[in-house]
Motif scaffolding. Sequence first.
Motif, PDB file in Angstrom:
ATOM      1  N   ALA A  26       0.835  -1.206   0.000  1.00 40.53           N
ATOM      2  CA  ALA A  26       0.000   0.000   0.000  1.00 40.53           C
ATOM      3  C   ALA A  26       0.865   1.249   0.000  1.00 40.53           C
ATOM      4  CB  ALA A  26      -0.920  -0.017   1.227  1.00 40.53           C
ATOM      5  N   HIS A  36       3.128   1.650  -3.393  1.00 36.03           N
ATOM      6  CA  HIS A  36       2.368   1.899  -4.626  1.00 36.03           C
ATOM      7  C   HIS A  36       1.313   2.989  -4.461  1.00 36.03           C
ATOM      8  CE1 HIS A  36       3.995  -1.458  -7.005  1.00 36.03           C
ATOM      9  NE2 HIS A  36       4.075  -2.107  -5.841  1.00 36.03           N
ATOM     10  N   ARG A  84      -1.498   3.157  -2.721  1.00 39.83           N
ATOM     11  CA  ARG A  84      -2.799   2.563  -2.997  1.00 39.83           C
ATOM     12  C   ARG A  84      -3.663   2.479  -1.742  1.00 39.83           C
ATOM     13  NH1 ARG A  84      -0.766  -2.687  -6.470  1.00 39.83           N
ATOM     14  NH2 ARG A  84      -0.665  -1.688  -8.525  1.00 39.83           N
ATOM     15  N   PHE A 106      -1.636   6.540   1.054  1.00 39.31           N
ATOM     16  CA  PHE A 106      -2.077   5.149   1.037  1.00 39.31           C
ATOM     17  C   PHE A 106      -2.988   4.940   2.240  1.00 39.31           C
ATOM     18  CE2 PHE A 106       1.259   5.058   4.128  1.00 39.31           C
ATOM     19  CZ  PHE A 106       0.890   4.077   5.040  1.00 39.31           C
ATOM     20  N   GLU A 136     -12.024   4.084  -4.967  1.00 40.91           N
ATOM     21  CA  GLU A 136     -11.104   4.509  -6.024  1.00 40.91           C
ATOM     22  C   GLU A 136     -11.678   5.708  -6.774  1.00 40.91           C
ATOM     23  OE1 GLU A 136      -8.729   1.621  -8.266  1.00 40.91           O
ATOM     24  OE2 GLU A 136      -9.713   2.378 -10.081  1.00 40.91           O
ATOM     25  N   LEU A 184      -7.385   7.492  -5.823  1.00 34.61           N
ATOM     26  CA  LEU A 184      -6.283   6.573  -5.550  1.00 34.61           C
ATOM     27  C   LEU A 184      -6.619   5.186  -6.090  1.00 34.61           C
ATOM     28  CD1 LEU A 184      -5.467   7.429  -1.820  1.00 34.61           C
ATOM     29  CD2 LEU A 184      -4.152   8.121  -3.827  1.00 34.61           C
ATOM     30  N   GLU A 185      -5.589   4.475  -6.568  1.00 37.03           N
ATOM     31  CA  GLU A 185      -5.802   3.098  -6.969  1.00 37.03           C
ATOM     32  C   GLU A 185      -6.237   2.281  -5.759  1.00 37.03           C
ATOM     33  OE1 GLU A 185      -3.448   0.513  -9.961  1.00 37.03           O
ATOM     34  OE2 GLU A 185      -2.093   2.134  -9.348  1.00 37.03           O
ATOM     35  N   SER A 186      -7.160   1.373  -5.974  1.00 38.34           N
ATOM     36  CA  SER A 186      -7.646   0.555  -4.855  1.00 38.34           C
ATOM     37  C   SER A 186      -7.594  -0.914  -5.251  1.00 38.34           C
ATOM     38  CB  SER A 186      -9.080   0.950  -4.494  1.00 38.34           C
ATOM     39  OG  SER A 186      -9.536   0.218  -3.383  1.00 38.34           O
ATOM     40  N   ARG A 187      -7.133  -1.734  -4.326  1.00 33.72           N
ATOM     41  CA  ARG A 187      -7.033  -3.174  -4.559  1.00 33.72           C
ATOM     42  C   ARG A 187      -7.705  -3.934  -3.416  1.00 33.72           C
ATOM     43  NH1 ARG A 187      -5.949  -1.419  -8.693  1.00 33.72           N
ATOM     44  NH2 ARG A 187      -4.201  -1.859 -10.108  1.00 33.72           N
TER      45      ARG A 187
END
Length: 237
Positions: free
Chosen positions: A28, A31, A33, A86, A147, A152-155
């Motif tokens: 996190a 990156h 994220r 993050f 996201e 922000l990118e989210s995973r």
Amino acid sequence: MVCTDTTFGFDTALGIATEAIDRLHSTAHSHHRIIVVEIMGHRAGWLALGAGIAGGADVILLPEIPYDTQRVAEAIRQRVVHGKSFSIVAVAEGARSLEQAAQIRHLEEQKLHAQDKKEKRKIKRQLTSLEADHLGNHTVQLSEQLERLTGLESRVTILGHVQRGGAPSAADRLLATRLGSACADLVAREQYGVMVAAAGESAVPVALEEVAGRKKLVPPDHPWIVSAKRVGTSLGD
């Protein structure tokens, strides 16, 4: 007493979930994220709450506290403002947004006031379908919403049954031995129809009528909730 202080297996699962959150921090952070970690807890949020606090999650979402997605996103945006690009979101599998909780509550009220069995069965099917869809898609949908709302990118990481496996912790082994030996004593005394409960350092029998069908949910004023809020963790409320 209506239930046990704790049950064997909880400490082991808590340790596994906490370690998973610890490991996800590196990804996190590097990156930039959002990582949404789904933790076991269909009806009760004890595991997500405990692991979230122990692992330093920035947001913890529980079935007992319906969350506002906008508030969750705002908490993450505020972290960005303060230089933290993050976030870790620990979410119990049964956590619900305010909208989802309202839908389910509405159907439950309809079922309660339904006049005939056919209508009750229909509403029950709707409830079952709604909850099944929720459990199957909720975490992914939440990740997509966050996201979109934060930029922000989210995973998503779903721990699933990984939390149930592996070697039990020392605390769980001790608890299981203590409760098991107490159970053997009760059988020897021909005392049946009871559950062996952990009460402090003691193991005590509790009549099954007192515990059957009851769930030990996280109360809103529980010390863990209070502590989480004091260290700045968002609960989405």
